[in-house]
Design an enzyme around this catalytic site. Structure first.
Site, PDB file in Angstrom:
ATOM      1  N   LYS A 158       1.864   1.841   7.439  1.00 37.49           N
ATOM      2  CA  LYS A 158       2.198   1.029   8.625  1.00 37.49           C
ATOM      3  C   LYS A 158       3.031   1.833   9.612  1.00 37.49           C
ATOM      4  CE  LYS A 158       1.065  -2.527   9.368  1.00 37.49           C
ATOM      5  NZ  LYS A 158      -0.244  -2.935   9.977  1.00 37.49           N
ATOM      6  N   TYR A 213      -0.936   4.284  10.818  1.00 35.96           N
ATOM      7  CA  TYR A 213      -1.318   3.273  11.816  1.00 35.96           C
ATOM      8  C   TYR A 213      -0.118   3.035  12.727  1.00 35.96           C
ATOM      9  CZ  TYR A 213      -5.363   1.826   8.984  1.00 35.96           C
ATOM     10  OH  TYR A 213      -6.542   1.784   8.294  1.00 35.96           O
ATOM     11  N   ARG A 256       0.837  -1.211   0.000  1.00 43.54           N
ATOM     12  CA  ARG A 256       0.000   0.000   0.000  1.00 43.54           C
ATOM     13  C   ARG A 256       0.871   1.260   0.000  1.00 43.54           C
ATOM     14  NH1 ARG A 256      -3.511  -1.390   5.213  1.00 43.54           N
ATOM     15  NH2 ARG A 256      -1.530  -2.387   5.717  1.00 43.54           N
ATOM     16  N   HIS A 280      -0.729   1.252  16.254  1.00 45.34           N
ATOM     17  CA  HIS A 280      -1.047   0.096  17.103  1.00 45.34           C
ATOM     18  C   HIS A 280      -0.029  -0.030  18.239  1.00 45.34           C
ATOM     19  CE1 HIS A 280      -4.289  -1.149  14.482  1.00 45.34           C
ATOM     20  NE2 HIS A 280      -3.489  -1.011  13.455  1.00 45.34           N
ATOM     21  N   ASP A 329      -2.825  -7.645  15.173  1.00 42.77           N
ATOM     22  CA  ASP A 329      -2.177  -6.318  15.206  1.00 42.77           C
ATOM     23  C   ASP A 329      -2.376  -5.629  16.552  1.00 42.77           C
ATOM     24  OD1 ASP A 329      -4.853  -5.883  14.792  1.00 42.77           O
ATOM     25  OD2 ASP A 329      -4.593  -4.280  13.332  1.00 42.77           O
ATOM     26  N   GLU A 338      -5.760   4.504  13.920  1.00 45.96           N
ATOM     27  CA  GLU A 338      -6.674   3.567  14.591  1.00 45.96           C
ATOM     28  C   GLU A 338      -7.365   4.167  15.818  1.00 45.96           C
ATOM     29  OE1 GLU A 338      -3.410   3.212  14.493  1.00 45.96           O
ATOM     30  OE2 GLU A 338      -2.628   2.750  16.477  1.00 45.96           O
TER      31      GLU A 338
HETATM   32  N1  LIG Z   1      -4.467  -8.187  10.778  1.00 40.14           N
HETATM   33  C1  LIG Z   1      -4.861  -7.197  10.008  1.00 40.14           C
HETATM   34  O1  LIG Z   1      -4.333  -6.995   8.925  1.00 40.14           O
HETATM   35  C2  LIG Z   1      -6.004  -6.320  10.454  1.00 40.14           C
HETATM   36  C3  LIG Z   1      -6.653  -5.477   9.537  1.00 40.14           C
HETATM   37  C4  LIG Z   1      -7.747  -4.718   9.972  1.00 40.14           C
HETATM   38  C5  LIG Z   1      -8.159  -4.795  11.316  1.00 40.14           C
HETATM   39  N2  LIG Z   1      -7.485  -5.606  12.172  1.00 40.14           N
HETATM   40  C6  LIG Z   1      -7.861  -5.771  13.585  1.00 40.14           C
HETATM   41  O2  LIG Z   1      -9.047  -6.520  13.714  1.00 40.14           O
HETATM   42  C7  LIG Z   1      -9.607  -6.278  14.996  1.00 40.14           C
HETATM   43  C8  LIG Z   1     -11.102  -6.001  14.883  1.00 40.14           C
HETATM   44  O3  LIG Z   1     -11.319  -4.761  14.215  1.00 40.14           O
HETATM   45  P1  LIG Z   1     -12.788  -4.173  13.982  1.00 40.14           P
HETATM   46  O4  LIG Z   1     -12.620  -2.980  13.095  1.00 40.14           O
HETATM   47  O5  LIG Z   1     -13.723  -5.235  13.585  1.00 40.14           O
HETATM   48  O6  LIG Z   1     -13.176  -3.655  15.434  1.00 40.14           O
HETATM   49  P2  LIG Z   1     -14.661  -3.320  15.968  1.00 40.14           P
HETATM   50  O7  LIG Z   1     -14.492  -2.406  17.126  1.00 40.14           O
HETATM   51  O8  LIG Z   1     -15.538  -2.904  14.830  1.00 40.14           O
HETATM   52  O9  LIG Z   1     -15.200  -4.716  16.463  1.00 40.14           O
HETATM   53  C9  LIG Z   1     -14.677  -5.388  17.571  1.00 40.14           C
HETATM   54  C10 LIG Z   1     -15.808  -6.117  18.217  1.00 40.14           C
HETATM   55  O10 LIG Z   1     -15.252  -6.989  19.223  1.00 40.14           O
HETATM   56  C11 LIG Z   1     -16.231  -7.084  20.223  1.00 40.14           C
HETATM   57  N3  LIG Z   1     -15.674  -7.678  21.432  1.00 40.14           N
HETATM   58  C12 LIG Z   1     -14.945  -7.110  22.432  1.00 40.14           C
HETATM   59  N4  LIG Z   1     -14.660  -8.024  23.369  1.00 40.14           N
HETATM   60  C13 LIG Z   1     -15.204  -9.202  22.959  1.00 40.14           C
HETATM   61  C14 LIG Z   1     -15.268 -10.513  23.486  1.00 40.14           C
HETATM   62  N5  LIG Z   1     -14.709 -10.798  24.664  1.00 40.14           N
HETATM   63  N6  LIG Z   1     -15.932 -11.476  22.771  1.00 40.14           N
HETATM   64  C15 LIG Z   1     -16.500 -11.184  21.589  1.00 40.14           C
HETATM   65  N7  LIG Z   1     -16.496  -9.958  21.052  1.00 40.14           N
HETATM   66  C16 LIG Z   1     -15.851  -8.984  21.714  1.00 40.14           C
HETATM   67  C17 LIG Z   1     -16.742  -5.658  20.375  1.00 40.14           C
HETATM   68  O11 LIG Z   1     -17.992  -5.602  21.050  1.00 40.14           O
HETATM   69  C18 LIG Z   1     -16.829  -5.216  18.925  1.00 40.14           C
HETATM   70  O12 LIG Z   1     -18.124  -5.412  18.375  1.00 40.14           O
HETATM   71  C19 LIG Z   1      -8.790  -5.086  15.540  1.00 40.14           C
HETATM   72  O13 LIG Z   1      -7.802  -5.551  16.430  1.00 40.14           O
HETATM   73  C20 LIG Z   1      -8.163  -4.492  14.316  1.00 40.14           C
HETATM   74  O14 LIG Z   1      -6.995  -3.756  14.617  1.00 40.14           O
HETATM   75  C21 LIG Z   1      -6.422  -6.356  11.763  1.00 40.14           C
END
Ligand SMILES: NC(=O)c1ccc[n+]([C@@H]2O[C@H](COP(=O)([O-])OP(=O)(O)OC[C@H]3O[C@@H](n4cnc5c(N)ncnc54)[C@H](O)[C@@H]3O)[C@@H](O)[C@H]2O)c1
Length: 369
Positions: free
Chosen positions: A75, A94, A15, A96, A270, A118
């Site tokens: 990143k 970002y 990206r 994190h 992340d 974020e």
């Molecule tokens: N690896 C990657 O490349 C990448 C890319 C994008 C996002 N992410 C990560 O993915 C994760 C989720 O992002 P998002 O945008 O969906 O966040 P979000 O805030 O939209 O959703 C997270 C959800 O988790 C729920 N939650 C909290 N504790 C919980 C539990 N104990 N059990 C079940 N659900 C629970 C919350 O209520 C919420 O609805 C983040 O850590 C984000 O940084 C990673």
């Protein structure tokens, strides 16, 4: 302001933080834009397109960091970039932080202003700069899960949708936010059988209304998670507590409940991951096995679909980048609460409470958030 766009140096990151149209908008607003040569190539954006839009091409990252008042990145800055960052410079990307103490300490030491995509939160509590990447990662998690469930990839040899006479895969999605809902939508389209778990009752009600019949919306507690692990062919880790380390929902002992060859895609890696046995991986070596369970823990999933992701990211970051460039960071933070909330570190002090708490560092609120 001079706005700089270096080429991303993280492994397998394709990206770039600005589209040519972004350069044009900034230049039209009276700013200068420096783009490192080749920065857009991974997303199919040639240098000439930036030049045509009014950006100035420079040969090295050192020149971008050396001259720019604000750096736009994708990143988190990596160790080779740390010495290039200058006191007072705004770095909008970002970060994190909660997953990386060394990065946090390095950014404190630079004296720069770390403005984190974020934690840019709007007044409705949404995270508009995380949303598009979460949409990409959520949809992609099912595509990747399908691949690693194939036998040559060490998976169970399961087709997500099954076929007439053979049951589809069971997919457990932990967290029904943006990642989880997008994963569920794509998985439902494949015809899989899905459990979508969250702890937020309002969110569960909403998901229950909009999800198709092959998605069961469930409250996330220890018992339900254990039941899901026994059934699952594919588990998607999609939880988030904004700014904090991900809650640990799957412990090492829980892997014994899972079937050999089942797959965990820990998207939340992340933020440290929601599985005890997760550790960060890259697109070149995305998976590893623990107790016969395939773990996929790529920290920058959207990087692999760079072109889609670059457009999705830049569509939402440019308006904020423009606001910061036009007002300067101090005024932007005073005028716009989302910008104030995005500032994690300024002048060597941590202004984000969750980050300070995570590392036991002093929390120094500076703006009205
Ligand atoms: N690896 C990657 O490349 C990448 C890319 C994008 C996002 N992410 C990560 O993915 C994760 C989720 O992002 P998002 O945008 O969906 O966040 P979000 O805030 O939209 O959703 C997270 C959800 O988790 C729920 N939650 C909290 N504790 C919980 C539990 N104990 N059990 C079940 N659900 C629970 C919350 O209520 C919420 O609805 C983040 O850590 C984000 O940084 C990673």
């Amino acid at each position: 302001m001079i706005v700089g766009v270096p080429k991303e140096i993280k492994r397998d990151e394709y990206r770039v933080a600005m589209l040519p149209v972004g350069a044009e908008e900034l230049v039209r607003a009276g700013h200068r834009v420096l783009v490192e040569a080749g920065a857009g190539l991974g997303s199919g954006l040639p240098d000439a397109a930036y030049e045509k839009a009014g950006a100035e091409l420079v040969a090295t990252a050192a020149e971008v960091f050396g001259q720019a008042d604000m750096i736009l990145k994708v990143k988190e800055p990596l160790p080779p970039e740390w010495p290039l960052i200058r006191p007072g410079q705004v770095v909008f990307t970002y970060f994190h932080f909660a997953a990386d103490r060394k990065l946090t300490e390095a950014m404190i030491a630079t004296g720069a202003t770390a403005v984190a995509y974020e934690t840019l939160r709007d007044d409705q509590g949404r995270l508009p700069l995380l949303t598009p990447m979460s949409e990409v990662a959520g949809r992609m998690s099912i595509q990747e899960g399908a691949k690693y469930l194939e036998r040559p990839q060490m998976g169970r040899g399961i087709l997500l949708g099954g076929v007439p006479g053979v049951a589809p895969a069971h997919i457990s999605i932990l967290g029904g936010g943006i990642v989880g809902a997008n994963a569920a939508k794509v998985a439902a389209g494949f015809g899989a059988d899905i459990g979508l778990l969250d702890v937020n009752m309002e969110r569960l009600r909403y998901l229950d209304d909009i999800m198709p019949a092959n998605v069961d919306v469930l409250f996330s507690d220890r018992h339900t998670i254990r039941e899901q692990l026994e059934r699952a062919d594919l588990v998607i880790g999609a939880v988030l507590i904004p700014g904090a380390k991900a809650p640990r929902l799957i412990e090492r002992a829980d892997l014994k409940l899972m079937k050999p060859g089942s797959v965990i895609i820990d998207v939340a890696i992340d933020q440290g991951g929601c599985v005890e046995t997760s550790r960060p991986t890259t697109h070149s070596e995305p998976t590893f096995m623990v107790d016969e369970v395939v773990h996929y823990c790529v920290t920058n999933m959207p990087g692999a679909v760079g072109r889609t992701s670059t457009y999705a990211l830049c569509n939402v970051t440019l308006p904020w980048g423009l606001q910061i460039a036009n007002r300067g960071i101090e005024r932007a933070a005073r005028d716009l609460k989302p910008v104030a909330r995005a500032i994690n570190i300024i002048g060597g002090e941590v202004t984000n409470e969750a980050v300070a708490k995570t590392f036991g560092l002093p929390y120094r609120p500076r703006f009205d958030v």
